[in-house]
Design an enzyme around this catalytic site. Structure first.
Site, PDB file in Angstrom:
ATOM      1  N   GLU B 192     -12.271  24.937   8.392  1.00  0.00           N
ATOM      2  CA  GLU B 192     -10.947  24.637   7.840  1.00  0.00           C
ATOM      3  C   GLU B 192     -10.531  25.595   6.733  1.00  0.00           C
ATOM      4  OE1 GLU B 192     -13.201  22.223   8.352  1.00  0.00           O
ATOM      5  OE2 GLU B 192     -12.249  20.934   9.830  1.00  0.00           O
ATOM      6  N   HIS B 261     -13.544   9.242   6.353  1.00  0.00           N
ATOM      7  CA  HIS B 261     -12.507   9.501   7.356  1.00  0.00           C
ATOM      8  C   HIS B 261     -11.279   8.601   7.173  1.00  0.00           C
ATOM      9  CE1 HIS B 261     -15.776  11.625   9.331  1.00  0.00           C
ATOM     10  NE2 HIS B 261     -14.917  12.137  10.172  1.00  0.00           N
TER      11      HIS B 261
END
Lengths: 345, 458
Positions: B192, B261
């Protein structure tokens, strides 16, 4: 404490480190040598002036001087063509001057004035020029490396043969995102020259104390990226290596790594007393390896120029720098309304 | 004894699915581990394995059936020697094929779509007269928004993890690789920080990247590039060099995926000058805001929501449905209290408004849609009318969007307030995994109703 694993002899020809070829008389014209001399001297004198203005309080904050490293950017700029891009860290004044940005605009940015490239809103570390394809001026160590790969990505996407130069230091070379960028650049064969300006100190930490494998040019091996060690104090060696790297990239063969062995004479920034190295070490570099004296000697020894000719050049450069300093101090501070502009396009 | 095979939950947010294909027929012997069916979830087509061995006694749901609810019996499995007639009289399901019935993914505390949310408010002022609507999921609307813009401008491209060959981890980019090819729909390594920086560089050079984060939780790896490089360069360059880029992906809690998450980053990004932030609730807004985000010359965060991806809404059937960034939408007019929310928070706000109506409390419901810039006027004008306000969001309560709205109302409409503003938010804890605790950690409709009762002194 565990010792560093011994490095095996490198198998890839990609990263073959060649000793600089035996010193031959370089096949170089007087004009070229004079151009290099002039450009390196401009950076040197500009930086000295910046240091002076910092001492006077006209420049604030962080100010990272490029003195000692001039051959790197001057040699590489000699290999660039129209449309090629460059991006670097916060030690960026030299890169801007070398790609043709106006010394007045750069110095006025250092003083935080309206006439600066960023109208006073960027400062020493943050300048840009769309016209010259100079993409900054980045203050977060290593962040410019994937950005440089992204500039190369744009060339790949558009199918042109331009390359991007991503400059970073031996400190950045330990950042994770550098390797993320290596991986993608190699995966997609992006035309990016990764230029490691190894001045041997990441602020106060020497490469010996921060890197297990100090040969930074080999760090692309795992990604299949060829790398080369270059004498970054020799502008002709830099240019020769640059030409090879650029040709590789333009031919669509993917990225290339150049590790420039160089040295900064000043501290990391203006507030760094540089106690982590000896005065003798710096002095030795200055006396034996100075990139400007090197070209000066070639000009004189080759009979291309006399002392008097070079004095004339020195005078020209001094005038340019003095004019830039004058402009930078006389240009007004940005209007207060500037606080609110350029947040959004 | 015969046991029922139940429709399995095959993704964290799956509530129902399509029984695409049976790979066994009645009378077949199955062994544990044998693939017996293909099931299409909201994310992918999955193979479904038998857990027990036995003989397929009866197939209860024919292949091709859509909308089969999780835990619905789909077949009966007979033990060896059992007669097929046993299939007619099976005991309630006991098979272990599917997760236990009660805390299934459907039971995440997310209210079903309230009636008032089923269609885009008919009084949408910006739509041309006579606009017709089609029903679409948020997922389809996001894809259409991206695809339309990619047809329009060849500088627009999509990159991210699994966006191309896998067709999107959440199927948002389904079909896009086929249409646009591998140069414009690009699978990245799991990196990322690197690909965000790379995309920022591409944007500096004049391309218009759409960067998909598989979820915004992973964007924390890249937040330096989003904030220091993308958001600040225009300013640092004195207006010379902007960064036209879209960062998008699911944000906020999904269902039962634990603390790392499940986080809402609305307040984080809304804090940063130089960024724009949108957080659509409906499919129409998802499409319209996506198109605006791609056209915008600034970095724009599109905060999507996994649970909303499968929800259907009416979407204007227009060639170019664009929703301006920075404009809130009034979903429901009311006189007694203003409910301000955005994203999935709108499900609670609208459900609460329905229930409050039954109690004789008329709630005005505002969907901010954009969190930077925020449409303060719509909120302030509403509060000046209702004199009360409750904000609803899923994010953490400290330095929340609701806190900021409250402060703004206090400064600009203090004299109109008849009660303090109450912020309903997620609880101030990392998201727990246990179903009951997760439900407690999220904001609930009941909390919204309680807050409204408090500010209306009921």
């Amino acid at each position: 404490m565990a010792t560093a694993p011994k490095r095996k002899p490198r198998a890839t020809k990609a990263a073959a480190a060649k000793k600089p070829a035996a010193k031959k008389k370089p096949n170089v014209s007087k004009e070229e040598l004079l151009d290099h001399y002039r450009e390196m001297l401009l950076i040197r004198r500009f930086e000295e002036k910046a240091g002076q203005l910092y001492g006077m309080g006209a420049i604030g904050g962080f100010c990272h001087l490029y003195i000692g490293q001039e051959a790197v950017v001057v040699g590489l700029e000699a290999t660039a063509k129209e449309g090629d891009q460059r991006v670097t860290s916060y030690r960026d004044h030299g890169h801007m001057l070398a790609c043709g940005m106006d010394p007045k605009g750069v110095m006025a940015e250092l003083t935080g004035r309206e006439g600066g490239y960023s109208r006073g809103k960027g400062g020493s570390m943050h300048m840009f020029s769309k016209e010259k394809n100079f993409y900054g001026g980045h203050g977060i160590v290593g962040a410019q490396v994937p950005i440089g790969a992204g500039l190369a990505f744009a060339n790949w996407y558009r199918g042109n043969d331009n390359v991007s130069f991503a400059y970073y230091g031996d400190g950045s070379a330990n950042q994770g995102q550098v390797y993320e960028a290596y991986n993608m650049a190699s995966l997609w064969a992006l035309p990016c020259v990764f230029v490691i300006e190894n001045n041997q100190y990441a602020m106060g930490t020497s490469t010996k104390r921060s890197s297990v494998a100090p040969d930074l040019y080999t760090r692309g091996e795992a990604f299949g990226i060829p790398g080369e060690k270059v004498d970054g104090m020799d502008v002709l060696a830099v240019k020769a290596a640059g030409e090879k790297a650029v040709a590789h990239c333009r031919a669509g063969k993917g990225p290339y790594i150049l590790e420039m062995k160089t040295y900064r004479y000043r501290g990391h920034s203006m507030s760094d007393p540089a106690k982590y190295r000896t005065r003798e070490e710096v002095q030795k570099m200055r006396e034996e390896k100075d990139p400007i004296n090197h070209v000066r000697d070639m000009l004189i020894d080759g009979g291309h120029a006399s002392d008097a000719d070079l004095k004339e050049v020195d005078k020209e450069i001094k005038a340019i720098v003095n004019e830039a300093a004058k402009f930078a101090q006389e240009s007004p501070e940005p209007a207060e309304a500037e606080l609110w502009t350029d947040v959004y396009a | 004894m015969a046991t029922q095979i139940l429709m399995p939950a095959l993704s964290p947010t799956m509530e129902e699915g399509t029984l695409a294909k049976w790979l066994v027929k009645e009378g077949d012997t199955v062994e544990s581990g044998m693939i017996i069916a293909e099931i299409e979830t909201d994310k992918a087509t999955m193979e479904f394995e038998a857990v027990d061995e036995g003989v397929v006694g009866k197939i209860l749901i024919a292949e091709g059936s859509e909308g089969v609810k999780v835990n619905e019996p789909i077949a009966v499995l007979l033990e060896e020697g059992e007669d097929a007639s046993a299939a007619e009289t099976t005991a309630p399901a006991t098979t272990a094929e599917a997760p236990p019935a009660e805390p299934g993914p459907a039971a995440t505390g997310i209210p079903a779509l309230p009636a008032s949310a089923a269609s885009s408010a008919p009084d949408e002022p910006d739509l041309p007269e006579g606009t017709t609507f089609k029903t679409q999921t948020v997922r389809e609307a996001l894809r259409d928004g991206m695809s339309e813009e990619m047809r329009r401008d060849e500088n627009v491209y999509l990159m991210g993890e699994e966006v191309a060959e896998y067709q999107g981890a959440y199927k948002i980019s389904q079909g896009m690789l086929d249409e646009f090819g591998p140069k414009r729909v690009i699978d990245t390594p799991i990196t990322e920080h690197g690909f965000t920086g790379l995309a920022v560089g591409a944007a500096f050079a004049g391309l218009r990247p759409i960067v998909e984060f598989m979820t915004f939780n992973f964007a924390m790896q890249a937040i330096d590039q989003i904030i220091n490089s993308a958001a600040k360069t225009l300013y640092m360059s004195g207006g010379q060099m902007g960064c036209p880029i879209v960062f998008r992906g699911p944000n906020g809690a999904a269902a039962r995926v634990g603390a790392q998450h499940s986080q809402d980053y609305a307040a984080w990004y809304a804090h940063i000058p130089g960024l724009k932030v949108v957080m659509p609730y409906s499919a129409a807004d998802a499409k319209g805001l996506m198109k605006s985000a791609i056209r915008d010359p600034n970095p724009v965060l599109v905060l999507e929501n996994e649970i909303l991806y499968g929800r259907s809404f009416d979407v204007p059937d227009l060639d170019d449905h664009v929703v301006p960034i920075g404009k809130a939408k009034i979903w429901r007019e009311g006189t007694d209290v203003t409910l301000v929310s955005f994203g999935i928070g709108m499900t609670y706000a609208l459900e609460a408004a329905d229930e409050l109506a039954g109690m004789g409390i008329s709630a005005e419901v505002i969907d901010l849609r954009s969190l930077r810039p925020i449409d303060y006027d719509t909120v302030l004008n509403s509060v000046k009318k209702t004199n009360r306000c409750v904000t609803i969001e899923e994010g953490f309560p400290v330095c929340s969007i609701g806190n900021h709205i409250s402060a703004t109302i206090m400064q600009q409409a203090f004299d109109y307030l008849d009660a303090p503003v109450i912020n309903c938010a997620g609880k101030d804890v990392p998201m727990p995994y246990a179903a009951n605790l997760e439900k407690l950690a999220l904001v609930t409709t009941a909390e919204v109703i309680e807050a409204v009762k408090a500010v209306t002194y009921r």
